[in-house]
Each structure stands twice: as structure tokens, then as C-alpha cells.
Design a protein around this motif. Structure first.
Motif, PDB file in Angstrom:
ATOM      1  N   ALA A   3       1.903  10.776  18.626  1.00  0.00           N
ATOM      2  CA  ALA A   3       2.440   9.441  18.864  1.00  0.00           C
ATOM      3  C   ALA A   3       3.965   9.456  18.850  1.00  0.00           C
ATOM      4  CB  ALA A   3       1.926   8.465  17.805  1.00  0.00           C
TER       5      ALA A   3
ATOM      6  N   TYR B   5       6.001   1.400  10.149  1.00  0.00           N
ATOM      7  CA  TYR B   5       5.590   2.692  10.710  1.00  0.00           C
ATOM      8  C   TYR B   5       4.167   3.051  10.300  1.00  0.00           C
ATOM      9  CZ  TYR B   5       9.993   3.830  12.894  1.00  0.00           C
ATOM     10  OH  TYR B   5      11.063   3.837  13.734  1.00  0.00           O
TER      11      TYR B   5
ATOM     12  N   CYS C  94       1.139   3.621  13.012  1.00  0.00           N
ATOM     13  CA  CYS C  94       0.300   4.829  13.048  1.00  0.00           C
ATOM     14  C   CYS C  94      -1.176   4.481  12.903  1.00  0.00           C
ATOM     15  CB  CYS C  94       0.727   5.791  11.940  1.00  0.00           C
ATOM     16  SG  CYS C  94       2.326   6.599  12.215  1.00  0.00           S
TER      17      CYS C  94
ATOM     18  N   PRO D 127       0.737   9.898  10.418  1.00  0.00           N
ATOM     19  CA  PRO D 127       2.202   9.930  10.457  1.00  0.00           C
ATOM     20  C   PRO D 127       2.755  11.329  10.714  1.00  0.00           C
ATOM     21  CG  PRO D 127       1.470   8.528   8.668  1.00  0.00           C
ATOM     22  CD  PRO D 127       0.241   9.200   9.215  1.00  0.00           C
TER      23      PRO D 127
ATOM     24  N   SER E 220       3.334  12.168  14.279  1.00  0.00           N
ATOM     25  CA  SER E 220       4.083  11.128  14.973  1.00  0.00           C
ATOM     26  C   SER E 220       5.588  11.378  14.883  1.00  0.00           C
ATOM     27  CB  SER E 220       3.759   9.757  14.379  1.00  0.00           C
ATOM     28  OG  SER E 220       2.366   9.506  14.403  1.00  0.00           O
TER      29      SER E 220
ATOM     30  N   LEU F 207       6.912  10.390   9.029  1.00  0.00           N
ATOM     31  CA  LEU F 207       7.107  10.778  10.419  1.00  0.00           C
ATOM     32  C   LEU F 207       8.304  11.718  10.555  1.00  0.00           C
ATOM     33  CD1 LEU F 207       5.766   7.783  10.463  1.00  0.00           C
ATOM     34  CD2 LEU F 207       6.470   7.793  12.856  1.00  0.00           C
TER      35      LEU F 207
END
Length: 219
Positions: free
Chosen positions: A5, A150, A154, A161, A164, A182
Motif C-alpha cells: 500500500a 494511518y 491500513c 503497516p 505500507s 509504516l
């Protein structure tokens, strides 16, 4: 490809809106005969959610206004200015998003802005087709530098995370992304380049350069 991601901050990362935020704060505080300089905004208020800034201004200048009403003044002005002239996208944004979409990355926004402001910007710039999810300050208990936006992004993307990458422009945003687990790439702009972004995993000069860093990391 294993699900990866890419999660983007909005103001100052995708959209060049920080100068408008400053101008609105300057005008609102001018109603109280207080001059907020650009340097003051850059050093202490850039990248901070509106209500948090309002709380600081009320306390610092001993205003009779409540933080909520001061924030509402600023938000109303920002909305009116955004409607008449939406802030432009940051350099390389559309090319970067198109490349990322073509490679099959999941993509989202995690912002300290409110839902109304974000939705208005997405429509103005035609970003909806590039995004799988969006998360705003309105939907979580705590704004940046807390990790909440965040973590929720996710969760909605169905990606850990650790799988990502976050793209940020401010110290508060970098702190939020790192606290959530992340990998974070910082892309400083004129309003955030004086901030301490050293906790980011990488510094880049544009979103495209940041995207290329991600591709290198993935091998």
C-alpha cells in the motif's frame, strides 16, 4: 505481487494548500489585531490540524474566542477560498499516481484535514479513480502526530503497516506514519523544509522521486 500500500498525506504532499492555510489563519487572526507571520506559521503551525492550532492561538494570545469557534472561522474561510480557487496539485502527482495504479499498488490518503475539505479537493482534482480508501481526522480519536489515521487506512486497505509506505511533508506527519509502523518518505516543501524530518526513512524532492525510492526498496 504481494499487496503493498502507498498512503499519502494530503495538504502539502498531494496538494499545494499550505500557503492558503497560512493566508486564512493570518486573516482570521487579523480580526483580533494579531499578525501571524509566515515564519511563525512555518515553525509552529504547519501540518497541524486546525483545531489544535486554534487551541494554541487561543492560549498563546489569551483570546476570548473558544478554540472551536476560532477553528470554525478559519475552516469557513478556507472552504470559501477553496471553492473559488482550489489549490493546485504538487509537482508530479498525477504522473506518480498513474504509474502506481498501473503497477497494482493499493493506494489511499491519510490526512489531518476534515472529510469535507478532503472530498472537495478529490473532486476538484479528479483523484477518486486513483484511490482505494481515504481517512480523515474526522474519523479517528486522535490526529497526527498520533498514528490513528494511518492505522485506519491500513485496516481499510487490508494491508499490514509493515507492507505500507507513507508519503509526508511535515514532522507531525512523519511521526504519525512511523508510530503506525509504516516506512515513511518525507517530501519537504517551502513550508516544511525547516522542520526536523530526520526520523523519515528517506527524504526526496518530489513525489515521483519518492515513488522511485519505493520501487528500489521492493527490488
Amino acid at each position: 505481487m504481494e499487496s503493498i500500500a502507498l498512503i499519502f498525506d494530503h495538504d502539502g504532499t498531494l496538494v499545494d494548500s499550505e500557503s492558503l492555510h497560512f493566508q486564512c489563519w493570518q486573516e482570521v487572526m487579523g480580526l483580533f489585531n494579531i499578525d501571524i507571520t509566515e515564519q511563525e506559521y512555518i515553525q509552529g503551525h504547519n501540518g497541524i490540524p486546525t483545531l489544535q492550532n486554534a487551541e494554541v492561538f487561543v492560549r498563546q494570545y489569551r483570546l476570548s474566542e473558544t478554540p472551536e469557534s476560532l477553528a470554525a472561522r478559519k475552516q469557513d474561510l478556507f472552504k470559501r477560498r477553496s471553492v473559488t480557487g482550489a489549490p493546485k496539485l504538487m509537482p508530479t502527482v498525477m504522473d506518480t499516481l498513474a504509474l502506481a495504479r498501473s503497477r497494482g499498488f493499493k493506494m489511499g490518503i491519510a490526512t489531518g484535514a476534515g472529510r469535507e475539505d478532503l472530498d472537495r479537493s478529490i473532486v476538484a482534482h479528479g483523484l477518486s479513480e486513483c484511490l482505494d480508501v481515504t481517512v480523515t481526522r474526522s474519523e479517528v480519536p486522535n490526529g497526527k502526530p498520533a498514528p490513528d489515521v494511518y492505522l485506519l487506512a491500513c485496516e481499510r486497505l487490508g494491508v499490514a503497516p509493515q507492507q505500507s509506505f507513507a508519503f509526508e511533508d511535515t514532522a507531525a506527519g512523519v511521526a504519525a506514519a512511523k508510530a503506525a509502523g509504516l516506512t515513511c518518505i518525507a517530501i519537504p516543501n517551502d513550508y516544511s523544509k525547516q522542520q526536523d524530518l530526520s526520523s523519515a526513512d528517506q527524504l526526496c524532492i518530489s513525489l515521483m522521486e519518492a515513488y522511485r525510492y519505493v520501487i528500489e526498496q521492493l527490488g
